[in-house]
Design a protein around this motif. Sequence first.
Motif, mmCIF file in Angstrom:
data_model
loop_
_atom_site.group_PDB
_atom_site.id
_atom_site.type_symbol
_atom_site.label_atom_id
_atom_site.label_comp_id
_atom_site.label_asym_id
_atom_site.label_seq_id
_atom_site.Cartn_x
_atom_site.Cartn_y
_atom_site.Cartn_z
ATOM 1 N N THR A 182 -4.300 -33.033 -30.928
ATOM 2 C CA THR A 182 -3.720 -35.032 -31.060
ATOM 3 C C THR A 182 -3.372 -35.820 -31.259
ATOM 4 O O THR A 182 -2.988 -36.805 -30.276
ATOM 5 N N ILE A 183 -1.877 -34.619 -31.655
ATOM 6 C CA ILE A 183 -1.011 -35.700 -31.531
ATOM 7 C C ILE A 183 0.154 -35.106 -30.739
ATOM 8 O O ILE A 183 1.574 -35.567 -30.549
ATOM 9 N N GLY A 184 0.242 -34.196 -30.192
ATOM 10 C CA GLY A 184 1.404 -32.647 -29.307
ATOM 11 C C GLY A 184 2.453 -32.753 -30.251
ATOM 12 O O GLY A 184 2.341 -32.658 -31.368
ATOM 13 N N LEU A 185 3.600 -32.670 -29.105
ATOM 14 C CA LEU A 185 4.041 -31.206 -30.134
ATOM 15 C C LEU A 185 5.641 -32.972 -30.203
ATOM 16 O O LEU A 185 5.682 -33.877 -28.988
ATOM 17 N N TYR A 186 6.630 -32.437 -30.364
ATOM 18 C CA TYR A 186 7.816 -33.686 -30.432
ATOM 19 C C TYR A 186 8.798 -33.230 -29.778
ATOM 20 O O TYR A 186 9.204 -33.714 -28.645
ATOM 21 N N ASN A 187 9.022 -31.914 -29.162
ATOM 22 C CA ASN A 187 10.528 -30.743 -28.652
ATOM 23 C C ASN A 187 9.959 -29.488 -28.428
ATOM 24 O O ASN A 187 9.315 -29.289 -29.054
ATOM 25 N N PHE A 188 10.664 -29.309 -27.728
ATOM 26 C CA PHE A 188 10.586 -27.377 -27.467
ATOM 27 C C PHE A 188 12.032 -27.471 -26.713
ATOM 28 O O PHE A 188 12.331 -28.202 -26.081
ATOM 29 N N GLN A 189 11.964 -25.608 -27.292
ATOM 30 C CA GLN A 189 12.959 -25.204 -26.478
ATOM 31 C C GLN A 189 13.109 -23.861 -26.113
ATOM 32 O O GLN A 189 12.247 -22.966 -26.881
ATOM 33 N N ALA A 190 12.978 -23.216 -24.672
ATOM 34 C CA ALA A 190 12.906 -22.501 -24.537
ATOM 35 C C ALA A 190 13.845 -20.851 -24.707
ATOM 36 O O ALA A 190 14.977 -21.425 -25.104
ATOM 37 N N ASP A 191 13.318 -19.394 -25.209
ATOM 38 C CA ASP A 191 14.597 -18.698 -25.234
ATOM 39 C C ASP A 191 13.822 -17.269 -24.285
ATOM 40 O O ASP A 191 12.999 -17.088 -25.180
ATOM 41 N N SER A 192 14.051 -17.656 -23.016
ATOM 42 C CA SER A 192 14.903 -16.980 -22.451
ATOM 43 C C SER A 192 12.775 -16.941 -22.001
ATOM 44 O O SER A 192 11.850 -17.628 -22.030
ATOM 45 N N ASP A 193 12.481 -15.530 -20.795
ATOM 46 C CA ASP A 193 10.632 -15.888 -20.841
ATOM 47 C C ASP A 193 10.021 -15.058 -22.336
ATOM 48 O O ASP A 193 8.542 -14.966 -21.706
ATOM 49 N N ARG A 194 10.089 -15.366 -23.157
ATOM 50 C CA ARG A 194 9.905 -14.189 -24.068
ATOM 51 C C ARG A 194 9.537 -15.231 -25.314
ATOM 52 O O ARG A 194 8.538 -14.462 -26.038
ATOM 53 N N GLY A 195 10.127 -16.118 -25.394
ATOM 54 C CA GLY A 195 9.566 -17.136 -26.676
ATOM 55 C C GLY A 195 10.171 -18.623 -26.466
ATOM 56 O O GLY A 195 11.333 -18.334 -25.090
ATOM 57 N N VAL A 196 9.546 -19.353 -27.182
ATOM 58 C CA VAL A 196 9.820 -20.555 -27.241
ATOM 59 C C VAL A 196 9.710 -21.094 -28.562
ATOM 60 O O VAL A 196 8.803 -20.740 -29.602
ATOM 61 N N TRP A 197 11.201 -22.523 -29.177
ATOM 62 C CA TRP A 197 11.037 -22.704 -29.970
ATOM 63 C C TRP A 197 10.022 -24.260 -29.957
ATOM 64 O O TRP A 197 10.238 -24.832 -28.975
ATOM 65 N N LEU A 198 9.343 -24.067 -31.549
ATOM 66 C CA LEU A 198 8.497 -25.621 -30.557
ATOM 67 C C LEU A 198 8.687 -26.118 -31.837
ATOM 68 O O LEU A 198 9.040 -26.111 -33.029
ATOM 69 N N GLN A 199 8.685 -27.741 -31.730
ATOM 70 C CA GLN A 199 8.955 -29.196 -32.986
ATOM 71 C C GLN A 199 7.119 -29.917 -32.956
ATOM 72 O O GLN A 199 7.610 -30.356 -32.024
ATOM 73 N N ASP A 200 7.979 -29.906 -33.830
ATOM 74 C CA ASP A 200 6.270 -30.577 -34.018
ATOM 75 C C ASP A 200 6.559 -32.771 -34.726
ATOM 76 O O ASP A 200 7.828 -32.282 -34.579
ATOM 77 N N GLN A 201 5.386 -33.098 -34.589
ATOM 78 C CA GLN A 201 5.903 -34.376 -34.909
ATOM 79 C C GLN A 201 6.323 -34.806 -36.428
ATOM 80 O O GLN A 201 7.726 -35.504 -36.913
#
Length: 129
Positions: free
Chosen positions: A43-62
């Motif tokens: 419903t409110i989505g993500l605040y930010n993200f940053q890829a860590d190559s093609d095998r992972g990603v950092w996700l930041q919530d609201q």
Amino acid sequence: MIRPLILAATAAASLAAVPAMAKQSGWRPDQIGKEMSIPFIGTIGLYNFQADSDRGVWLQDQQRRWYYARIAGVCTGLPYALKIGVDTRFGGTQLDRTGILLVDGQRCHIDSLTASNGPPPKPKKVKKG
């Protein structure tokens, strides 16, 4: 004349606190690395993200808390993605290790989703010359 000096000093003190606040993950130390879910992402989505190559990603919530999503397999478009979507599976509102990231038409299955301190700081560029 005194008033501008007070405002400048207050602004400088506020700016000095920004890096310290940015390093805080919002998690207790015992939560880092533990499996988590991101509530209300549907419903409110993500605040930010940053890829860590093609095998992972950092996700930041609201709430500005970081998570690390390890991808099962390879997600080729992830390092170049300008935006990502999420499939929370079955219309739920939270993302967990059963979810899917949608990256440039590719469905990238999440293998694990853990609390994180966020991406490492970027190395400073050294000026030559």
